[in-house]
Design a protein around this motif. Structure first.
Motif, PDB file in Angstrom:
ATOM      1  N   SER A  72       0.827  -1.218   0.000  1.00  0.00           N
ATOM      2  CA  SER A  72       0.000   0.000   0.000  1.00  0.00           C
ATOM      3  C   SER A  72       0.857   1.263   0.000  1.00  0.00           C
ATOM      4  N   LEU A  73       1.864   1.280   0.863  1.00  0.00           N
ATOM      5  CA  LEU A  73       2.688   2.484   0.976  1.00  0.00           C
ATOM      6  C   LEU A  73       3.602   2.664  -0.219  1.00  0.00           C
ATOM      7  N   TYR A  76       1.279   3.898  -2.963  1.00  0.00           N
ATOM      8  CA  TYR A  76       0.970   5.310  -2.693  1.00  0.00           C
ATOM      9  C   TYR A  76       2.135   6.212  -3.108  1.00  0.00           C
ATOM     10  N   ASP A  77       3.353   5.817  -2.769  1.00  0.00           N
ATOM     11  CA  ASP A  77       4.533   6.613  -3.099  1.00  0.00           C
ATOM     12  C   ASP A  77       4.680   6.770  -4.620  1.00  0.00           C
ATOM     13  N   LYS A  80       1.923   9.127  -5.886  1.00  0.00           N
ATOM     14  CA  LYS A  80       2.238  10.521  -5.561  1.00  0.00           C
ATOM     15  C   LYS A  80       3.337  11.053  -6.472  1.00  0.00           C
ATOM     16  N   PHE A  86      -5.033  12.792  -4.368  1.00  0.00           N
ATOM     17  CA  PHE A  86      -5.842  11.986  -3.464  1.00  0.00           C
ATOM     18  C   PHE A  86      -6.939  12.845  -2.850  1.00  0.00           C
ATOM     19  N   GLU A  99      -2.768  11.391   4.505  1.00  0.00           N
ATOM     20  CA  GLU A  99      -3.146  10.396   3.493  1.00  0.00           C
ATOM     21  C   GLU A  99      -2.443   9.068   3.764  1.00  0.00           C
ATOM     22  N   ALA A 100      -1.149   9.119   3.961  1.00  0.00           N
ATOM     23  CA  ALA A 100      -0.384   7.893   4.194  1.00  0.00           C
ATOM     24  C   ALA A 100      -0.754   7.247   5.521  1.00  0.00           C
ATOM     25  N   ILE A 103      -3.945   5.286   4.985  1.00  0.00           N
ATOM     26  CA  ILE A 103      -3.640   4.061   4.238  1.00  0.00           C
ATOM     27  C   ILE A 103      -2.991   3.024   5.149  1.00  0.00           C
ATOM     28  N   GLU A 172      -7.399   6.695  -1.279  1.00  0.00           N
ATOM     29  CA  GLU A 172      -6.740   6.012  -0.168  1.00  0.00           C
ATOM     30  C   GLU A 172      -7.344   4.627   0.031  1.00  0.00           C
ATOM     31  N   ILE A 175      -6.341   2.203  -2.771  1.00  0.00           N
ATOM     32  CA  ILE A 175      -5.006   1.631  -2.612  1.00  0.00           C
ATOM     33  C   ILE A 175      -5.046   0.399  -1.707  1.00  0.00           C
ATOM     34  N   SER A 179      -4.071  -3.320  -2.952  1.00  0.00           N
ATOM     35  CA  SER A 179      -2.911  -3.920  -2.296  1.00  0.00           C
ATOM     36  C   SER A 179      -3.267  -5.213  -1.584  1.00  0.00           C
TER      37      SER A 179
END
Length: 273
Positions: A72-73, A76-77, A80, A86, A99-100, A103, A172, A175, A179
Motif C-alpha cells: 500500500s505504501l 501510494y509513493d 504521488k 488523493f 493520506e499515508a 492508508i 486512499e 489503494i 494492495s
C-alpha cells in the motif's frame, strides 16, 4: 515493516528512511507506535486462526498485514510521484501528511474481523478497528477531537471498502483494496496447501513467484507478476481484476503477468489488465 519475501525487490517494502514523494514524518511515527502496540499485534496473530487453521484458506495474519501495508505504501509513493491527486484526507480538510496515515492504519486493521468469522469479516472489522482507533489516534498530539473523528471515518471507510461488494469513495481506500489482492505470492498459501487445502485460491497462489511495483511507461505504476504456471491467472484475472475495478485507480495502474517456465511448457505466456 518486514516483508520476508525478498525485501530487496522493487516496490515491495516501505523504507521509512528513504526519500518519498509525500510528507512521511507522521506516517513513520504512527508505524512505530503500531508495531509496538501489544493489542494490535495480538489481533494480527489471532485473526489468522479462522481463515487458515479452520477454513484452510490463505494467510490473513501478521505476515499478510505486513505485505499489504508495504504494498500500500509503495503504491501510494509511486502514485504521488506520478502526480495523482488523493481525495480522502483532502475532502475532510485534513493534511496531505494524513493520506499515508489513513492508508497504513486501514491496511493494518482491515482484516481483524477474522477473529469473529471469515464470512463478512470486513463488517466485523469495523467495530473492532473503531475501538482501537479511538485509543491510538489520541496518542498523537497533532490531532484534535475533530481531526480524530475525521481520521477514524476515513480509515474505517478504507477498511470496509477493501471488500469487492463495497465501492471505495477515496483513492486512499482504493489503494488498500488493490494492495490486499497484491499479496498473492506462493508463500501466502504454503501452510493451507501443506495441510491439504486445494481450493482455487490456494492452488493459484502457489503459481505466483513474485510481485513487484515500479514506475510505469505512460502510467504512474506498473505491477509485474511472475508466474510459474497458468493456474496463477486466477489470482490476476479474477481476484486482482475484481479489486482494481471500481478502485478509482484503473487508469493509473498497469498490470502485466508473465509465466517463467520453459517456453515449451507454457499454457499462458502473458496476461495484461
Amino acid at each position: 515493516m518486514s516483508d520476508n519475501a525478498d525485501p530487496g525487490s522493487n516496490g515491495r517494502v516501505y523504507d521509512p528512511d528513504a526519500d518519498h514523494a509525500f510528507p512521511d514524518e507522521r506516517l513513520n511515527r504512527v508505524l512505530e507506535v503500531v508495531e509496538s502496540d501489544e493489542e494490535i499485534q495480538a489481533y494480527l496473530d489471532a485473526q489468522n486462526v479462522n481463515p487458515v487453521a479452520r477454513k484452510r484458506y490463505n494467510d490473513h495474519g501478521s505476515q499478510h498485514i505486513s505485505i499489504v501495508r508495504n504494498r500500500s505504501l509503495c503504491l501510494y509513493d509511486l502514485l504521488k510521484a506520478g502526480n495523482v491527486d488523493f481525495n480522502g484526507a483532502a475532502d475532510q480538510g485534513l493534511d496531505e501528511a494524513d493520506e499515508a496515515v489513513i492508508i497504513a492504519l486501514a491496511a493494518t486493521l482491515h482484516d481483524i474481523g477474522h477473529v469473529v468469522h471469515r464470512t463478512d469479516h470486513p463488517y466485523y472489522s469495523i467495530p473492532l478497528a473503531a475501538d482501537l482507533l479511538d485509543r491510538l489516534l489520541a496518542e498523537f498530539e497533532w490531532y484534535d477531537v475533530g481531526e480524530r473523528v475525521r481520521m477514524k471515518g476515513e480509515v474505517l471507510h478504507a477498511i470496509v471498502a477493501h471488500d469487492t461488494d463495497e465501492t471505495p469513495l477515496t483513492l486512499e481506500a482504493g489503494i488498500v483494496r488493490v494492495s490486499d489482492a497484491l499479496d498473492m505470492e506462493h508463500g501466502r498459501s504454503r501452510r493451507p496447501y501443506e495441510e491439504g487445502g486445494r481450493g482455487i485460491n490456494t492452488v493459484s497462489s502457489q503459481a505466483i513467484r513474485q510481485v513487484s511495483l515500479q514506475p510505469g511507461d505512460g502510467v504512474p505504476v506498473l505491477v509485474e507478476i511472475e508466474m510459474t504456471d497458468a493456474a496463477g491467472v486466477y489470482q490476476v484475472d479474477t481476484l486482482l481484476k475484481a479489486k482494481l475495478n471500481g478502485s478509482g485507480l484503473e487508469d493509473d495502474i498497469r498490470i502485466v503477468a508473465v509465466t517463467t517456465r520453459d517456453p515449451e511448457e507454457r499454457l499462458v505466456e502473458r496476461v495484461e489488465l
